[in-house]
Design an enzyme around this catalytic site. Structure first.
Site, mmCIF file in Angstrom:
data_model
loop_
_atom_site.group_PDB
_atom_site.id
_atom_site.type_symbol
_atom_site.label_atom_id
_atom_site.label_comp_id
_atom_site.label_asym_id
_atom_site.label_seq_id
_atom_site.Cartn_x
_atom_site.Cartn_y
_atom_site.Cartn_z
ATOM 1 N N LYS A 172 0.851 -1.194 0.000
ATOM 2 C CA LYS A 172 0.000 0.000 0.000
ATOM 3 C C LYS A 172 0.880 1.235 0.000
ATOM 4 O O LYS A 172 1.501 1.568 1.007
ATOM 5 C CB LYS A 172 -0.915 0.040 1.227
ATOM 6 C CG LYS A 172 -1.979 1.125 1.064
ATOM 7 C CD LYS A 172 -2.604 1.568 2.365
ATOM 8 C CE LYS A 172 -1.864 2.680 3.041
ATOM 9 N NZ LYS A 172 -1.739 3.942 2.280
ATOM 10 N N GLY A 225 6.999 4.525 8.104
ATOM 11 C CA GLY A 225 6.158 5.702 8.332
ATOM 12 C C GLY A 225 6.447 6.274 9.700
ATOM 13 O O GLY A 225 7.511 6.029 10.283
ATOM 14 N N SER A 226 5.488 7.007 10.221
ATOM 15 C CA SER A 226 5.738 7.709 11.478
ATOM 16 C C SER A 226 5.667 6.758 12.676
ATOM 17 O O SER A 226 5.039 5.690 12.601
ATOM 18 C CB SER A 226 4.701 8.822 11.649
ATOM 19 O OG SER A 226 3.421 8.240 11.724
ATOM 20 N N GLU A 247 10.017 0.652 10.247
ATOM 21 C CA GLU A 247 11.005 1.688 9.904
ATOM 22 C C GLU A 247 10.334 3.020 10.195
ATOM 23 O O GLU A 247 9.498 3.475 9.414
ATOM 24 C CB GLU A 247 11.363 1.602 8.414
ATOM 25 C CG GLU A 247 11.969 0.284 7.976
ATOM 26 C CD GLU A 247 13.382 0.097 8.479
ATOM 27 O OE1 GLU A 247 13.983 1.065 8.977
ATOM 28 O OE2 GLU A 247 13.874 -1.036 8.392
ATOM 29 N N CYS A 281 13.669 10.188 6.824
ATOM 30 C CA CYS A 281 13.742 9.707 8.200
ATOM 31 C C CYS A 281 15.156 9.823 8.740
ATOM 32 O O CYS A 281 15.353 9.986 9.935
ATOM 33 C CB CYS A 281 13.287 8.261 8.229
ATOM 34 S SG CYS A 281 14.154 7.273 6.996
ATOM 35 N N GLU A 381 10.347 15.071 15.443
ATOM 36 C CA GLU A 381 10.675 14.996 14.021
ATOM 37 C C GLU A 381 9.847 16.036 13.265
ATOM 38 O O GLU A 381 8.625 15.991 13.287
ATOM 39 C CB GLU A 381 10.367 13.591 13.498
ATOM 40 C CG GLU A 381 10.829 13.389 12.077
ATOM 41 C CD GLU A 381 10.454 12.019 11.533
ATOM 42 O OE1 GLU A 381 9.311 11.583 11.736
ATOM 43 O OE2 GLU A 381 11.312 11.397 10.885
HETATM 44 P P1 NAD Z 1 2.433 7.992 8.127
HETATM 45 O O1 NAD Z 1 2.757 7.126 9.285
HETATM 46 O O2 NAD Z 1 1.373 9.007 8.279
HETATM 47 O O3 NAD Z 1 1.984 7.109 6.872
HETATM 48 C C1 NAD Z 1 2.800 6.078 6.352
HETATM 49 C C2 NAD Z 1 1.897 5.083 5.639
HETATM 50 O O4 NAD Z 1 1.035 4.481 6.591
HETATM 51 C C3 NAD Z 1 0.987 5.680 4.559
HETATM 52 O O5 NAD Z 1 0.877 4.766 3.492
HETATM 53 C C4 NAD Z 1 -0.346 5.817 5.289
HETATM 54 O O6 NAD Z 1 -1.446 5.780 4.412
HETATM 55 C C5 NAD Z 1 -0.310 4.583 6.179
HETATM 56 N N1 NAD Z 1 -1.147 4.673 7.389
HETATM 57 C C6 NAD Z 1 -1.545 5.783 8.055
HETATM 58 N N2 NAD Z 1 -2.318 5.439 9.118
HETATM 59 C C7 NAD Z 1 -2.401 4.085 9.119
HETATM 60 C C8 NAD Z 1 -3.034 3.139 9.964
HETATM 61 N N3 NAD Z 1 -3.736 3.491 11.036
HETATM 62 N N4 NAD Z 1 -2.905 1.826 9.669
HETATM 63 C C9 NAD Z 1 -2.169 1.425 8.615
HETATM 64 N N5 NAD Z 1 -1.555 2.279 7.763
HETATM 65 C C10 NAD Z 1 -1.651 3.593 8.022
HETATM 66 O O7 NAD Z 1 3.811 8.619 7.683
HETATM 67 P P2 NAD Z 1 4.060 9.684 6.534
HETATM 68 O O8 NAD Z 1 3.697 11.028 7.058
HETATM 69 O O9 NAD Z 1 3.448 9.207 5.264
HETATM 70 O O10 NAD Z 1 5.657 9.558 6.362
HETATM 71 C C11 NAD Z 1 6.543 10.248 7.129
HETATM 72 C C12 NAD Z 1 7.099 9.386 8.248
HETATM 73 O O11 NAD Z 1 7.729 8.224 7.720
HETATM 74 C C13 NAD Z 1 8.167 10.099 9.042
HETATM 75 O O12 NAD Z 1 7.956 9.878 10.402
HETATM 76 C C14 NAD Z 1 9.440 9.417 8.589
HETATM 77 O O13 NAD Z 1 10.514 9.471 9.481
HETATM 78 C C15 NAD Z 1 8.986 8.031 8.356
HETATM 79 N N6 NAD Z 1 9.935 7.335 7.491
HETATM 80 C C16 NAD Z 1 10.727 6.358 8.033
HETATM 81 C C17 NAD Z 1 11.662 5.721 7.229
HETATM 82 C C18 NAD Z 1 12.568 4.655 7.773
HETATM 83 O O14 NAD Z 1 13.108 3.892 6.985
HETATM 84 N N7 NAD Z 1 12.753 4.561 9.082
HETATM 85 C C19 NAD Z 1 11.767 6.063 5.894
HETATM 86 C C20 NAD Z 1 10.947 7.066 5.390
HETATM 87 C C21 NAD Z 1 10.022 7.679 6.208
#
Ligand code: NAD
Length: 487
Positions: A172, A225-226, A247, A281, A381
């Protein structure tokens, strides 16, 4: 441009008919509407992946690898189109999409294509008379959820090892940036991946993402993600106790010592935070400067930041594009007020650029704030082009500052003192440490975090192992087993 879901080898509308607007972050115009997967679509995708699993996992590993190698070739053959698509959708400057995102994506698929038939098991020296061997078996259907900051590259980081190891995939992408992963799905179909092996279901997190994380037939969920969403993923995974790989966010400390090559450190520190508008990230978002060189460093660093060319991501001269959404831009800018309220000092930027040509886009100037280690802007962050400057006097202080957040992902050290460099690299609570460089990644080198930056590793043999289960097989070759029950 593909704008439907990719399920069982075909592009299909969402069952609900719901679509999501995909916006160009440069000017807010609508690029396309994409089908939005909901729970029922995710169920269909998981069923397709489950049906495809037996044949895919039994296919010769070298043949799976060959398909990944062909995909890497197809990515290179379509490099310019993919670079433009990624820049249009995410706001990455085209020079970075061309030089980094696309080649790194091809390289990562190629690396795992080559690794497919190289993940060996083991023979364990157990008691005489027995043969014990350990096989690495695929998990089954894996769910993968990725964010919007590097959507193309993350298809390869996530799918490369999963597919090489014999799993099938439901991925996704973020609802904000689904276009490059749909194009990758199209290329996969063209080079001959069997139907159902990969399914792409763009949609909102609280519907599609949630269903994938809780789905009882998904054996592993890999999430980028976050940290906050990572927690919901863990909760949703509990129903079938699926494996989880996280991650998450970061607050990278980039430490410059007073013996560093300042020219290299200034340039490297700017790259560490301003590449991809700070939406990384691993961004070096805390610039930790030795007090003896801090002022001289900041003069040069601020001048460099002010000279970074902001502009349309599709212009090859552009060095920094827009943030990914208006909402995210507002959140990033709100941190300037947060910093000020706690006594922080704004040294540069802190606002949207004045140029009329950028007024409709989600741009933020390269921003430098000086703060204290415990201030919110130094702890949370921001995920934008905002670097927090902190000062130190001794190595111990530098290390305490670096390790003083709940995160532990990327980190950097700039020094000419080898013994200090290695000593501190070992003491940094971070998954990655770069010495006299920053943000280097390679498909062979493990990538991931500690603490609230998550667990599990992407890339390298670590990733292959994370997408397999160890299966232990015992064979009685010529052991005489005394009967347990004498009758
Ligand atoms: P986010 O957590 O809002 O979303 C990430 C993904 O999760 C999206 O596809 C979103 O649709 C999905 N999502 C959101 N809520 C969900 C839920 N309740 N259940 C399942 N899926 C859900 O993050 P973002 O704002 O899209 O991305 C930024 C974040 O990603 C930052 O915190 C960044 O540090 C992190 N990030 C981490 C890495 C790593 O490798 N550690 C790499 C890139 C980004």
């Amino acid at each position: 441009m593909q704008n439907k879901l990719f399920i069982n080898g075909r592009f299909v509308d969402a069952l609900s008919g719901v679509t999501i607007e995909v916006l160009n972050p440069h000017d807010g115009s609508v690029i396309t509407h994409i089908a939005a997967a909901e729970a029922a679509d995710v169920d269909l995708a998981v069923e397709a992946a489950a049906r495809a699993f037996p044949a895919w996992s039994r296919m010769a590993a070298a043949q799976r690898g060959r398909l990944l190698l062909r995909l890497a070739d197809a990515i290179e053959a379509n490099a310019e189109e993919l670079a433009r698509l990624e820049s249009l959708d995410t706001g990455h400057p085209i020079r970075d999409s061309r030089a980094l995102d696309v080649p790194r994506t091809a390289a990562c698929f190629r690396y795992f294509g080559g690794m497919a038939d190289k993940l060996e098991g083991a023979v364990v020296p157990v008691e005489p008379g027995f043969l014990n061997y350990v096989q690495r078996a695929p998990i089954g259907v894996v769910g993968q959820i990725v964010p919007w900051n590097f959507p193309l590259m993350f298809t390869s980081w996530k799918m490369g090892p999963a597919l090489a190891a014999g799993n099938t995939v439901v991925i996704k992408p973020s609802e904000l940036t689904p276009l490059s992963s749909l194009r990758i799905a199209e290329l996969m179909a063209e080079v001959g991946f069997p139907d159902g092996v990969v399914n792409v279901v763009p949609g909102y997190g609280h519907t599609a993402g949630q269903r994938l994380a809780e789905h009882p037939r998904v054996g592993k969920i890999a999430f980028t993600g976050s940290t906050a969403t990572g927690r919901s993923i863990v909760e949703a995974s509990q129903g079938n106790l699926k494996r989880v790989q996280l991650e998450l966010g970061g607050k990278g400390a980039n430490i410059v010592f007073d013996d560093a090559d300042l020219d290299a450190a200034v340039n490297g520190a700017a790259w560490a935070i301003f590449h991809n508008q700070g939406q990384a990230c691993i961004a070096g978002s805390r610039l930790v400067l030795h007090e003896r060189i801090a002022d001289a460093f900041l003069d040069r660093f601020s001048a460099l930041a002010a000279s970074i060319r902001l502009g349309n991501p599709l212009d090859p001269e552009t060095e920094m594009g827009p943030l990914t959404s208006a909402q995210h831009r507002d959140r990033v800018l709100s941190y300037v007020d947060v910093a000020r309220e706690q006594g922080g000092q704004l040294l540069a930027g802190g606002k949207a650029p004045a140029a009329a040509s950028l007024a409709q886009g989600y741009y933020v100037e390269p921003t430098i704030v000086q703060a204290r280690p415990d201030d919110r802007v130094a702890q949370e962050e921001v995920f934008g082009p905002v670097v927090t400057v902190l000062r130190f006097g001794s190595d111990e202080q530098a290390l305490a500052i670096a390790n003083g957040t709940p995160y532990g992902l990327g980190s950097g050290l700039w020094t000419r003192d080898l013994s200090r460099a290695h000593k501190l690299a070992g003491a940094m609570q971070a998954g990655m440490c770069w010495i006299n460089c920053y943000k280097r990644v390679s498909p062979g080198s493990p990538f991931g975090g500690v603490g609230q930056s998550g667990y599990g590793r992407e890339m390298g043999f670590e990733a292959m192992r994370d997408y397999t289960e160890a299966r232990s097989v015992w064979v009685n070759v010529d052991a005489q087993i005394a009967p347990h029950y004498r009758r």
